[in-house]
Write a protein that holds these residues in place. Structure first.
Motif, mmCIF file in Angstrom:
data_model
loop_
_atom_site.group_PDB
_atom_site.id
_atom_site.type_symbol
_atom_site.label_atom_id
_atom_site.label_comp_id
_atom_site.label_asym_id
_atom_site.label_seq_id
_atom_site.Cartn_x
_atom_site.Cartn_y
_atom_site.Cartn_z
ATOM 1 N N MET A 42 0.859 -1.188 0.000
ATOM 2 C CA MET A 42 0.000 0.000 0.000
ATOM 3 C C MET A 42 0.896 1.238 0.000
ATOM 4 S SD MET A 42 -2.766 1.205 2.951
ATOM 5 C CE MET A 42 -2.781 -0.422 3.576
ATOM 6 N N ARG A 43 0.583 2.178 -0.889
ATOM 7 C CA ARG A 43 1.273 3.462 -0.939
ATOM 8 C C ARG A 43 0.276 4.550 -0.572
ATOM 9 N NH1 ARG A 43 1.880 1.579 -5.850
ATOM 10 N NH2 ARG A 43 0.838 3.402 -6.698
ATOM 11 N N ILE A 44 0.635 5.376 0.376
ATOM 12 C CA ILE A 44 -0.225 6.496 0.784
ATOM 13 C C ILE A 44 0.511 7.777 0.434
ATOM 14 C CG2 ILE A 44 -1.413 7.639 2.688
ATOM 15 C CD1 ILE A 44 -1.464 4.861 4.086
ATOM 16 N N THR A 45 -0.114 8.579 -0.436
ATOM 17 C CA THR A 45 0.525 9.796 -0.906
ATOM 18 C C THR A 45 -0.478 10.949 -0.943
ATOM 19 O OG1 THR A 45 0.031 9.255 -3.209
ATOM 20 C CG2 THR A 45 2.173 8.533 -2.357
ATOM 21 N N VAL A 46 0.061 12.162 -0.981
ATOM 22 C CA VAL A 46 -0.773 13.335 -1.198
ATOM 23 C C VAL A 46 -1.365 13.198 -2.594
ATOM 24 C CG1 VAL A 46 -0.755 15.840 -1.471
ATOM 25 C CG2 VAL A 46 0.588 14.770 0.355
ATOM 26 N N ALA A 47 -2.649 13.497 -2.723
ATOM 27 C CA ALA A 47 -3.344 13.284 -3.992
ATOM 28 C C ALA A 47 -4.345 14.397 -4.256
ATOM 29 C CB ALA A 47 -4.061 11.938 -3.961
ATOM 30 N N ASP A 48 -4.780 14.454 -5.487
ATOM 31 C CA ASP A 48 -5.829 15.387 -5.894
ATOM 32 C C ASP A 48 -7.171 14.682 -5.719
ATOM 33 O OD1 ASP A 48 -7.608 17.118 -7.131
ATOM 34 O OD2 ASP A 48 -6.477 17.263 -8.988
ATOM 35 N N PRO A 49 -8.078 15.231 -4.916
ATOM 36 C CA PRO A 49 -9.376 14.570 -4.728
ATOM 37 C C PRO A 49 -10.291 14.650 -5.951
ATOM 38 C CG PRO A 49 -9.300 16.627 -3.512
ATOM 39 C CD PRO A 49 -7.929 16.412 -4.072
ATOM 40 N N ALA A 50 -9.851 15.333 -7.011
ATOM 41 C CA ALA A 50 -10.703 15.502 -8.186
ATOM 42 C C ALA A 50 -10.476 14.434 -9.261
ATOM 43 C CB ALA A 50 -10.520 16.888 -8.778
ATOM 44 N N VAL A 51 -9.624 13.432 -9.013
ATOM 45 C CA VAL A 51 -9.449 12.374 -10.010
ATOM 46 C C VAL A 51 -10.653 11.429 -9.954
ATOM 47 C CG1 VAL A 51 -6.932 12.556 -10.028
ATOM 48 C CG2 VAL A 51 -8.027 10.922 -8.515
ATOM 49 N N PRO A 52 -11.024 10.837 -11.085
ATOM 50 C CA PRO A 52 -12.297 10.100 -11.166
ATOM 51 C C PRO A 52 -12.538 9.015 -10.114
ATOM 52 C CG PRO A 52 -11.445 10.491 -13.360
ATOM 53 C CD PRO A 52 -10.374 10.943 -12.401
ATOM 54 N N THR B 30 -4.864 18.810 3.505
ATOM 55 C CA THR B 30 -3.970 17.816 2.914
ATOM 56 C C THR B 30 -4.807 16.580 2.650
ATOM 57 O OG1 THR B 30 -2.082 18.655 4.166
ATOM 58 C CG2 THR B 30 -1.903 16.419 3.279
ATOM 59 N N PHE B 31 -4.862 16.167 1.389
ATOM 60 C CA PHE B 31 -5.676 15.017 1.006
ATOM 61 C C PHE B 31 -4.754 13.857 0.660
ATOM 62 C CE2 PHE B 31 -8.045 12.306 -1.846
ATOM 63 C CZ PHE B 31 -9.248 12.194 -1.179
ATOM 64 N N LEU B 32 -5.013 12.702 1.267
ATOM 65 C CA LEU B 32 -4.204 11.505 1.042
ATOM 66 C C LEU B 32 -5.031 10.409 0.387
ATOM 67 C CD1 LEU B 32 -2.300 11.197 4.447
ATOM 68 C CD2 LEU B 32 -1.574 12.396 2.366
ATOM 69 N N ALA B 33 -4.388 9.655 -0.489
ATOM 70 C CA ALA B 33 -5.016 8.481 -1.102
ATOM 71 C C ALA B 33 -4.099 7.282 -0.907
ATOM 72 C CB ALA B 33 -5.269 8.722 -2.586
ATOM 73 N N ALA B 34 -4.698 6.149 -0.570
ATOM 74 C CA ALA B 34 -3.967 4.891 -0.441
ATOM 75 C C ALA B 34 -4.265 4.060 -1.688
ATOM 76 C CB ALA B 34 -4.424 4.135 0.809
ATOM 77 N N ARG B 35 -3.205 3.572 -2.323
ATOM 78 C CA ARG B 35 -3.352 2.752 -3.524
ATOM 79 C C ARG B 35 -2.511 1.489 -3.382
ATOM 80 N NH1 ARG B 35 -6.057 5.230 -7.554
ATOM 81 N NH2 ARG B 35 -6.390 7.483 -7.317
ATOM 82 N N MET C 281 -7.551 2.335 -2.616
ATOM 83 C CA MET C 281 -7.923 1.546 -1.450
ATOM 84 C C MET C 281 -8.679 2.383 -0.425
ATOM 85 S SD MET C 281 -4.338 -0.522 -1.019
ATOM 86 C CE MET C 281 -4.952 -1.791 0.101
ATOM 87 N N GLY C 282 -8.302 3.653 -0.304
ATOM 88 C CA GLY C 282 -8.946 4.504 0.680
ATOM 89 C C GLY C 282 -8.407 5.916 0.617
ATOM 90 N N VAL C 283 -9.078 6.806 1.339
ATOM 91 C CA VAL C 283 -8.703 8.219 1.352
ATOM 92 C C VAL C 283 -8.904 8.802 2.749
ATOM 93 C CG1 VAL C 283 -9.305 8.564 -1.089
ATOM 94 C CG2 VAL C 283 -11.013 9.021 0.678
ATOM 95 N N GLY C 284 -8.323 9.958 2.943
ATOM 96 C CA GLY C 284 -8.522 10.719 4.170
ATOM 97 C C GLY C 284 -7.932 12.099 3.977
ATOM 98 N N ALA D 71 -3.979 2.726 8.443
ATOM 99 C CA ALA D 71 -2.769 3.246 7.801
ATOM 100 C C ALA D 71 -2.967 4.690 7.345
ATOM 101 C CB ALA D 71 -2.374 2.354 6.620
ATOM 102 N N VAL D 72 -4.129 4.996 6.775
ATOM 103 C CA VAL D 72 -4.407 6.370 6.351
ATOM 104 C C VAL D 72 -4.455 7.284 7.567
ATOM 105 C CG1 VAL D 72 -6.135 7.890 5.292
ATOM 106 C CG2 VAL D 72 -5.537 5.727 4.187
ATOM 107 N N LEU D 73 -5.123 6.841 8.633
ATOM 108 C CA LEU D 73 -5.209 7.653 9.849
ATOM 109 C C LEU D 73 -3.814 7.912 10.422
ATOM 110 C CD1 LEU D 73 -7.008 9.110 11.900
ATOM 111 C CD2 LEU D 73 -7.228 6.913 13.115
ATOM 112 N N ASP D 74 -2.971 6.896 10.472
ATOM 113 C CA ASP D 74 -1.594 7.084 10.955
ATOM 114 C C ASP D 74 -0.853 8.110 10.097
ATOM 115 O OD1 ASP D 74 -1.925 5.231 12.989
ATOM 116 O OD2 ASP D 74 -0.837 3.626 11.946
ATOM 117 N N SER D 75 -1.065 8.051 8.777
ATOM 118 C CA SER D 75 -0.412 9.003 7.876
ATOM 119 C C SER D 75 -0.924 10.426 8.100
ATOM 120 C CB SER D 75 -0.621 8.591 6.421
ATOM 121 O OG SER D 75 0.060 7.382 6.159
#
Length: 152
Positions: free
Chosen positions: A1-11, A47-52, A59-62, A91-95
């Protein structure tokens, strides 16, 4: 799982956030729904994060919204159905907590619902060291809201 800063506007993120908002409106009265839409998640103080996974599947967001005075708020936590029970939310919450710490925050809080639908979220936040508290940052007392906080 990779959790990174992301754009919430992707489909795929928009679809997951739309599902999230629909569930929030299905479980709480409209005036008690405090989830942010895509545009508000793109604000500079968020700060928006996405897990992929390794294939790039969502996989998830926060999100983490800075409130000022060393205080931040967790927003819009959501795990995709196919990945529930796999530790994505933890994992997202920890990030998000790590991001708050990196920004010099000394406290992280959140608002969630009180319906039985939210019981897994309550357990997640409590396992992560959050404790119940009163309303913060402009929230008011609401029988449909439960508030948590954690000192960092």
């Amino acid at each position: 799982m990779r959790i990174t800063v992301a754009d919430p506007a992707v489909p795929d993120v928009v679809a997951l956030l739309s599902e999230h908002l629909a569930d929030m409106h299905a479980t709480s009265p409209a005036e008690s729904v405090h989830a942010l839409d895509v545009e508000r998640l793109r604000a500079p103080h968020v700060t928006f994060l996405a897990a992929r996974d390794d294939a790039g599947d969502l996989m998830g967001v926060g999100a983490l919204a800075e409130l000022g005075d060393g205080h931040a708020e967790v927003k819009s936590m959501r795990t995709a159905h196919a990945h529930r029970g796999a530790g994505v939310a933890a994992a997202v919450l920890d990030s998000l907590v790590d991001a708050a710490r990196a920004r010099g925050c000394t406290r992280v809080s959140l608002e969630t619902g009180t319906d039985a639908y939210f019981s897994a979220a309550h357990r997640l936040y409590e396992r992560a060291g959050f404790v119940e508290c009163g309303p913060f940052a402009g929230y008011g007392e609401d029988p449909h809201s439960r508030f948590y906080t954690r000192e960092l």
